[in-house]
Design a protein around this motif. Structure first.
Motif, PDB file in Angstrom:
ATOM      1  N   PRO A  78       0.698  -1.237   0.000  1.00 58.78           N
ATOM      2  CA  PRO A  78      -0.060   0.080  -0.106  1.00 58.78           C
ATOM      3  C   PRO A  78       0.823   1.404  -0.023  1.00 58.78           C
ATOM      4  O   PRO A  78       1.849   1.333   0.833  1.00 58.78           O
ATOM      5  N   VAL A  79       0.603   2.206  -0.762  1.00 59.31           N
ATOM      6  CA  VAL A  79       1.208   3.549  -0.886  1.00 59.31           C
ATOM      7  C   VAL A  79       0.220   4.534  -0.165  1.00 59.31           C
ATOM      8  O   VAL A  79      -0.814   4.621  -0.439  1.00 59.31           O
ATOM      9  N   LYS A  80       1.009   5.266   0.658  1.00 60.78           N
ATOM     10  CA  LYS A  80       0.309   6.329   1.395  1.00 60.78           C
ATOM     11  C   LYS A  80       0.098   7.756   0.668  1.00 60.78           C
ATOM     12  O   LYS A  80       0.692   8.528   0.811  1.00 60.78           O
ATOM     13  N   TRP A  81      -0.570   7.458  -0.338  1.00 51.89           N
ATOM     14  CA  TRP A  81      -1.100   8.530  -1.137  1.00 51.89           C
ATOM     15  C   TRP A  81      -1.227   9.930  -0.493  1.00 51.89           C
ATOM     16  O   TRP A  81      -0.656  11.023  -1.148  1.00 51.89           O
ATOM     17  N   LEU A  82      -1.964   9.956   0.495  1.00 56.25           N
ATOM     18  CA  LEU A  82      -2.500  11.305   1.185  1.00 56.25           C
ATOM     19  C   LEU A  82      -1.288  11.806   2.096  1.00 56.25           C
ATOM     20  O   LEU A  82      -1.421  12.862   2.388  1.00 56.25           O
ATOM     21  N   ASP A  83      -0.538  10.844   2.609  1.00 54.10           N
ATOM     22  CA  ASP A  83       0.784  11.241   3.521  1.00 54.10           C
ATOM     23  C   ASP A  83       1.896  11.720   2.960  1.00 54.10           C
ATOM     24  O   ASP A  83       2.886  12.477   3.594  1.00 54.10           O
ATOM     25  N   ASN A  84       2.220  11.159   1.777  1.00 53.81           N
ATOM     26  CA  ASN A  84       3.258  11.739   0.874  1.00 53.81           C
ATOM     27  C   ASN A  84       3.315  12.977   0.400  1.00 53.81           C
ATOM     28  O   ASN A  84       2.561  13.261  -0.482  1.00 53.81           O
ATOM     29  N   SER A  85       4.418  13.699   0.602  1.00 54.04           N
ATOM     30  CA  SER A  85       4.096  15.181   0.135  1.00 54.04           C
ATOM     31  C   SER A  85       4.303  15.246  -1.308  1.00 54.04           C
ATOM     32  O   SER A  85       3.862  16.325  -1.841  1.00 54.04           O
ATOM     33  N   VAL A  86       4.804  14.378  -2.006  1.00 48.39           N
ATOM     34  CA  VAL A  86       4.845  14.439  -3.540  1.00 48.39           C
ATOM     35  C   VAL A  86       3.485  13.746  -4.096  1.00 48.39           C
ATOM     36  O   VAL A  86       2.818  14.444  -4.880  1.00 48.39           O
ATOM     37  N   LEU A  87       3.123  12.654  -3.687  1.00 46.79           N
ATOM     38  CA  LEU A  87       2.118  11.985  -3.978  1.00 46.79           C
ATOM     39  C   LEU A  87       0.815  12.903  -3.962  1.00 46.79           C
ATOM     40  O   LEU A  87      -0.248  12.850  -4.866  1.00 46.79           O
ATOM     41  N   VAL A  88       0.751  13.534  -2.780  1.00 43.10           N
ATOM     42  CA  VAL A  88      -0.680  14.129  -2.418  1.00 43.10           C
ATOM     43  C   VAL A  88      -0.796  15.156  -3.574  1.00 43.10           C
ATOM     44  O   VAL A  88      -1.946  15.636  -3.781  1.00 43.10           O
TER      45      VAL A  88
END
Lengths: 276, 308
Positions: free
Chosen positions: B163-173
Motif C-alpha cells: 500500500p502506498v500512503k498517497w495522502l501522507d506523501n508530500s509528492v504523491l498528495v
C-alpha cells in the motif's frame, strides 16, 4: 481503404471510451460504496459491485446530520438567486444591447474588467461587510452579492445583440410601450434560450458553492448542502457507507438536472468561451 | 482673451445642458443597469479597497486596527509557510495543467471528426464531471486514494505492490490533488476546444487542400493559429482557477493541508490566517500577494502562448 477507415473509426471510439470510463467511473464507485457496508468497502478485496445497504446507509445519514435542512437551504438560496439573476442580468443586458446613452461603452468595458478580478481578493473584507450589516448566517449573504453579475449581463447582451430585432422594438415603441414593457413583452420571450442557460448555470454554481457559505454561515441551521456534506465527511469519516450515501444523495439531483438540460448547457458554455 | 472666455462660457453650458439632458432622457437605462454597479460598489470595489487598507493594519477582527505599514508584507516575504504554499500551488498547477489541456485537445479533435457517431453522448459524459461539486469529488477521491484501503492500493496489491500512503506523501498528495483538477476540468476544456475547432470555416481547409497542403500542414498552419485565442482563454482561466485552489485540499486533507502541509495551497493558507487564526490584516496582505501572483503569472502565460 475501407478497412483502414474502419480501423481508425474503431480507434477513435476506443480512445473516447477510455475517456468516458475515467469520467464515469468515480460516479459508479460512489454508487457502489453507497450501497455497501463500511466493512465491505474497506475489505481487501473491496466489493466492486452494488450491494443492498443503500437504505440503511441513507438512514444513518438522516440520523446523524440534518441533511434535509441543508438541502432546503441550498434550494431556497439557489431558486431565489436564479430568479433574481435572470431578472437583473437580462434587464441590464437588454439595456446595454439595445439602448444608446452617454457613457455606455465605458460602463460596459468596466463591467467586463470586473470579471477578471479574482474573487479571493475581496473575500475577507466581504465577510467583514456581511458581519457589519448583520447578514452573517442569513440567506441574503449567499444571494445578494451575485444577483446582478457581470457574466450574466455580458451573456444576455451578446445574445440580445444578435436576436432581438430593432424593428420589433421600434414597432413596440410606436404602440406606446415604455422601456420596461419593451423588455418584458418583446425581449424576454426572444431571450428564453439565453435565460435557460443562465438559469441552469447559476443554479449549478450556487448549488456547488462551498468556500463562501463555509465562511459566512456558522449556524448549522443555515448550512448549505455542500457545507453539510463536508461536515459529514469530516466528523463521520469512519462510516464510509454513510458518507458515500450522503454524497450520492447530494450529487444525484444536480446530475439529473444536467442531463435534462445538457445540450443547451454545454453549447452555452462553449459559446461563452469562444465568442469572447 | 476676454472674448474667447466669453464664447467659452456661452458654449460650455449649452454643451453641458445637452449632456445632462441626454443623461436625464436616458434615466431609465441607467436605472436598469444600476443594480450591478451598486452591488459591485458594496461587495466588490469597497472590499478590494478595504482589503488594501487592512493589509497595512494589524487586526484580529475585534478591537482597534493598528497601522503597521509594510510590516505584514515584509513578514510575508520571510514566512516559510507562505512560500511553502506558493510552491505547492505552482506544483499542483504544473502537474495538472499540461496533461489536462493535452487530453482536452485530443478529445476535442476526436469529437470534431466528421461523421462521428454518438458525439452528443460523448460531450455530455465528458462534461458531467464539471457539474459535480468539488466537495463530492474530494470525498470520492479520498476513498479511491485512501492510505490503507483505497481502491488504487487494492489494484496495486494485485501486482504485489505494498500500500502506498498517497495522502501522507508530500509528492504523491500533489498528484492526487492534481488528478481531481484534471478529472473535473478536462471535459470542460475539451468542449471549449471543440467549439473553437467548429468555428474554423471549412472552406479554409478546402482551399488549402486544393493548393496542395497535406494534413500536417493544415494542422500547423490553419488549425493551431486559429485555435490560439481559445487556447489562450483556457490557459488563463486554468491559471486563475489553479491559483485559487481551495476546496480540493480543504476537504481532502482538512484545514492543515495534510501531513507537513504538503497540500497547503495559497488560498487555504489565506483562509487559515483569516478564519482560523483571526489575523485579518495579515490575511489581507496574503490576498494581495495572491492577486499579484495571479496577475503576473497570467501575463507570463499569455506571452508564452502568444509566442507560438
Amino acid at each position: 481503404m475501407v478497412g483502414k477507415s474502419w480501423i481508425s473509426k474503431g480507434l477513435t471510439h476506443l480512445v473516447l471510451l477510455i475517456g468516458v470510463v475515467i469520467s464515469v467511473f468515480p460516479f459508479y464507485w460512489l454508487a457502489v460504496m453507497s450501497t455497501n457496508t463500511t466493512s465491505q468497502i474497506l475489505h481487501f478485496p473491496p466489493k466492486l459491485i452494488f450491494g443492498n445497504q443503500l437504505w440503511i446507509n441513507l438512514k444513518h445519514v438522516f440520523a446523524n446530520i440534518d441533511f434535509l435542512q441543508g438541502f432546503t437551504n441550498t434550494l431556497i438560496v439557489a431558486v431565489i438567486s436564479v430568479v433574481g439573476t435572470l431578472f437583473f442580468c437580462s434587464l441590464a443586458g437588454f439595456t446595454f444591447a439595445k439602448f444608446k446613452f452617454p457613457g455606455r461603452n465605458f460602463l460596459f468595458v468596466s463591467l467586463l474588467i470586473t470579471m477578471m478580478i479574482p474573487s479571493q481578493i475581496s473575500f475577507i473584507p466581504s465577510f467583514i461587510v456581511m458581519a457589519k450589516i448583520g447578514w452573517v448566517n442569513s440567506y441574503q449573504s449567499l444571494i445578494v452579492p451575485g444577483l446582478a453579475n457581470a457574466f450574466g449581463i455580458f451573456w444576455i447582451r451578446q445574445y440580445c445583440d444578435g436576436s432581438v430585432p430593432d424593428e420589433l422594438l421600434e414597432a413596440g415603441r410606436l404602440d406606446g410601450c415604455n422601456q420596461f414593457r419593451l423588455y418584458w413583452n418583446i425581449a424576454i420571450p426572444i431571450l428564453r434560450p439565453a435565460l435557460a442557460f443562465l438559469g441552469i448555470f447559476t443554479f449549478i454554481g450556487v448549488y456547488n458553492d462551498y468556500l463562501w457559505p463555509l465562511v459566512v454561515i456558522n449556524n448549522p441551521d443555515r448550512f448549505t448542502l455542500q457545507v453539510v456534506l463536508s461536515q459529514l465527511n469530516g466528523i463521520y469519516n469512519t462510516d464510509y457507507g454513510m458518507v458515500m450515501a450522503g454524497t450520492l444523495l447530494a450529487t444525484v439531483p444536480l446530475i439529473i438536472i444536467f442531463f435534462i438540460f445538457s445540450r443547451n448547457f454545454i453549447s452555452g458554455i462553449a459559446d461563452g468561451a469562444v465568442k469572447d | 482673451m476676454k472674448e474667447a472666455l466669453g464664447t467659452n462660457t456661452n458654449v460650455l453650458p449649452v454643451k453641458k445642458r445637452s449632456l445632462w439632458s441626454e443623461i436625464w432622457k436616458n434615466r431609465v437605462s441607467y436605472l436598469f443597469i444600476s443594480p450591478f454597479y451598486i452591488l459591485f460598489l458594496i461587495f466588490g470595489l469597497f472590499p478590494i479597497l478595504f482589503s488594501l487598507y487592512l493589509a497595512f493594519h494589524s487586526w484580529t477582527g475585534l478591537g482597534e486596527m493598528k497601522f503597521v505599514g509594510l510590516a505584514q508584507f515584509k513578514y510575508l516575504l520571510t514566512e516559510p509557510d507562505f512560500w511553502h504554499s506558493v510552491g505547492n500551488t505552482f506544483a499542483i498547477w504544473f502537474i495538472s495543467t499540461i496533461p489536462m489541456l493535452f487530453f482536452a485537445l485530443v478529445i476535442a479533435f476526436l469529437l470534431n471528426l466528421p461523421l462521428l457517431k454518438f458525439r452528443g453522448i460523448y460531450r455530455t459524459l465528458f462534461f458531467v464531471t464539471n457539474v459535480t461539486s468539488i466537495v463530492a469529488v474530494a470525498i470520492i477521491f479520498q476513498s479511491i486514494f485512501n492510505n490503507n484501503y483505497g481502491l488504487v492500493n487494492y489494484f496495486l496489491s494485485l501486482f504485489g505492490v505494498d500500500p502506498v500512503k498517497w495522502l501522507d506523501n508530500s509528492v504523491l498528495v500533489k498528484f492526487v490533488l492534481a488528478s481531481m483538477v484534471v478529472w473535473r476540468f478536462t471535459g470542460y476544456n475539451a468542449i471549449i476546444y471543440l467549439a473553437g475547432l467548429q468555428s474554423i470555416p471549412q472552406t479554409l481547409y478546402e482551399a488549402a487542400t486544393i493548393d496542395g497542403a497535406n494534413r500536417r500542414q493544415t494542422f500547423f498552419h490553419i488549425t493551431i493559429p486559429l485555435l490560439r485565442p481559445v487556447i489562450l482563454f483556457t490557459v488563463i482561466m486554468t491559471t486563475i482557477g489553479s491559483m485559487q485552489l481551495f476546496t480540493e485540499p480543504q476537504v481532502l486533507l482538512g484545514d492543515s493541508g495534510g501531513v507537513g502541509g504538503a497540500g497547503m495551497t495559497l488560498s487555504l493558507y489565506m483562509y487559515n490566517q483569516a478564519f482560523i487564526q483571526s489575523q485579518f490584516g495579515y490575511a489581507s496582505a496574503v490576498s494581495w500577494a495572491l492577486f499579484i501572483i495571479i496577475g503576473l503569472f497570467s501575463l507570463i502565460n499569455w506571452k508564452f502562448v502568444q509566442r507560438f
